[in-house]
Scaffold this active site. Structure first.
Site, PDB file in Angstrom:
ATOM      1  N   LYS A  96       0.815  -1.217   0.000  1.00 27.09           N
ATOM      2  CA  LYS A  96       0.000   0.000   0.000  1.00 27.09           C
ATOM      3  C   LYS A  96       0.854   1.275   0.000  1.00 27.09           C
ATOM      4  CE  LYS A  96      -3.864  -2.224   2.436  1.00 27.09           C
ATOM      5  NZ  LYS A  96      -4.760  -2.124   3.616  1.00 27.09           N
ATOM      6  N   TYR A 109     -12.626  -2.471  -2.983  1.00 22.57           N
ATOM      7  CA  TYR A 109     -13.168  -2.568  -1.625  1.00 22.57           C
ATOM      8  C   TYR A 109     -14.702  -2.561  -1.624  1.00 22.57           C
ATOM      9  CZ  TYR A 109      -8.561  -1.873   0.582  1.00 22.57           C
ATOM     10  OH  TYR A 109      -7.264  -2.016   1.028  1.00 22.57           O
ATOM     11  N   PHE A 166     -15.402   3.586   8.062  1.00 21.24           N
ATOM     12  CA  PHE A 166     -13.997   3.903   7.807  1.00 21.24           C
ATOM     13  C   PHE A 166     -13.679   4.017   6.320  1.00 21.24           C
ATOM     14  CE2 PHE A 166     -14.108  -0.798   8.238  1.00 21.24           C
ATOM     15  CZ  PHE A 166     -13.523  -1.180   7.032  1.00 21.24           C
ATOM     16  N   ARG A 190      -1.648 -14.377   3.977  1.00 23.85           N
ATOM     17  CA  ARG A 190      -2.376 -13.688   5.055  1.00 23.85           C
ATOM     18  C   ARG A 190      -1.700 -13.908   6.407  1.00 23.85           C
ATOM     19  NH1 ARG A 190      -6.846 -11.018   4.077  1.00 23.85           N
ATOM     20  NH2 ARG A 190      -7.742 -11.306   6.136  1.00 23.85           N
ATOM     21  N   THR A 204      -5.222  -7.625  10.713  1.00 13.86           N
ATOM     22  CA  THR A 204      -5.507  -6.322  10.089  1.00 13.86           C
ATOM     23  C   THR A 204      -5.003  -5.170  10.943  1.00 13.86           C
ATOM     24  OG1 THR A 204      -7.468  -7.240   9.019  1.00 13.86           O
ATOM     25  CG2 THR A 204      -7.373  -4.844   9.238  1.00 13.86           C
ATOM     26  N   ARG A 221       2.909  -6.786   9.289  1.00 19.68           N
ATOM     27  CA  ARG A 221       2.283  -5.700  10.062  1.00 19.68           C
ATOM     28  C   ARG A 221       2.807  -5.662  11.492  1.00 19.68           C
ATOM     29  NH1 ARG A 221      -3.466  -7.580   7.607  1.00 19.68           N
ATOM     30  NH2 ARG A 221      -3.602  -6.180   5.810  1.00 19.68           N
ATOM     31  N   ASN A 266      -1.893  -0.113   7.114  1.00 27.54           N
ATOM     32  CA  ASN A 266      -1.341  -1.391   7.573  1.00 27.54           C
ATOM     33  C   ASN A 266      -0.494  -2.092   6.506  1.00 27.54           C
ATOM     34  OD1 ASN A 266      -3.428  -2.071   5.914  1.00 27.54           O
ATOM     35  ND2 ASN A 266      -4.491  -3.389   7.368  1.00 27.54           N
ATOM     36  N   HIS A 322      -2.232  -5.518   1.642  1.00 26.31           N
ATOM     37  CA  HIS A 322      -3.543  -6.156   1.499  1.00 26.31           C
ATOM     38  C   HIS A 322      -3.309  -7.487   0.812  1.00 26.31           C
ATOM     39  CE1 HIS A 322      -7.680  -6.986   0.227  1.00 26.31           C
ATOM     40  NE2 HIS A 322      -7.120  -7.372  -0.906  1.00 26.31           N
ATOM     41  N   GLU A 350     -10.392 -10.365  -7.289  1.00 28.10           N
ATOM     42  CA  GLU A 350      -9.345  -9.333  -7.245  1.00 28.10           C
ATOM     43  C   GLU A 350      -8.312  -9.528  -8.356  1.00 28.10           C
ATOM     44  OE1 GLU A 350      -7.904  -9.440  -3.208  1.00 28.10           O
ATOM     45  OE2 GLU A 350      -9.815  -8.736  -2.406  1.00 28.10           O
TER      46      GLU A 350
END
Ligand code: CMP
Length: 136
Positions: free
Chosen positions: A10, A50, A58, A86, A92, A103, A113, A116, A127
């Site tokens: 990100k 998203y 948020f 993951r 998260t 993270r 964070n 993704h 995706e």
């Protein structure tokens, strides 16, 4: 079973100069790098990616953040890659993510964070076709 997963490094990670560190972790794990692209996305691409979060309180902040600068989109492949990545990314909320995870080691934020990754075979399929349609 070999799987592909979509990963986003990100804008916070790009801005902090952490792309190499994060990519190195995936490479050391022996995941296969299938595709990689530095992109700055617009609000429409954020809304598509998203889609399940559009109504969350948020989301406006998340959209501002994810469109704020370049990110690196990756396709990674390997045995059970969706779950493996993951686990490597961690929870998260980076404040409670396990030490040893990306993270947990590198961020202290729930919203910014760093990474993704697709959370299921269904979201990986969706995706991957959204970000890398030529691979589908
Ligand atoms: P990601 O794995 O990209 O999926 C949805 C993103 O929304 C998540 O990582 C965080 O960046 C963000 N997010 C999830 N929950 C919250 C929250 N409660 N507050 C702010 N951002 C959140």
């Amino acid at each position: 079973m070999s799987e592909r997963t979509l990963v986003l490094i990100k804008p916070d990670a790009v801005q902090r100069g952490l792309v190499g560190e994060i990519l190195a972790r995936y490479e050391r794990k022996n995941l296969t790098l299938v595709a990689m692209d530095l992109r700055t996305i617009d609000a429409a691409q954020s809304d598509a990616h998203y889609a399940e979060h559009l109504e969350k309180p948020f989301y406006p902040g998340l959209r501002d953040f994810i469109t704020s600068g370049p990110l690196v989109a990756l396709v990674l492949e390997g045995d059970q890659a969706i779950d493996v990545v993951r686990q490597m990314n961690g929870a998260t909320d980076s404040r409670t993510a396990a030490p040893g995870s990306i993270r947990g080691d590198l961020s202290i934020s729930k919203s910014e964070n760093l990474v993704h990754a697709s959370d299921s075979p269904e979201s990986a399929k969706r995706e991957l076709s959204l970000w890398f349609p030529h691979l589908a």
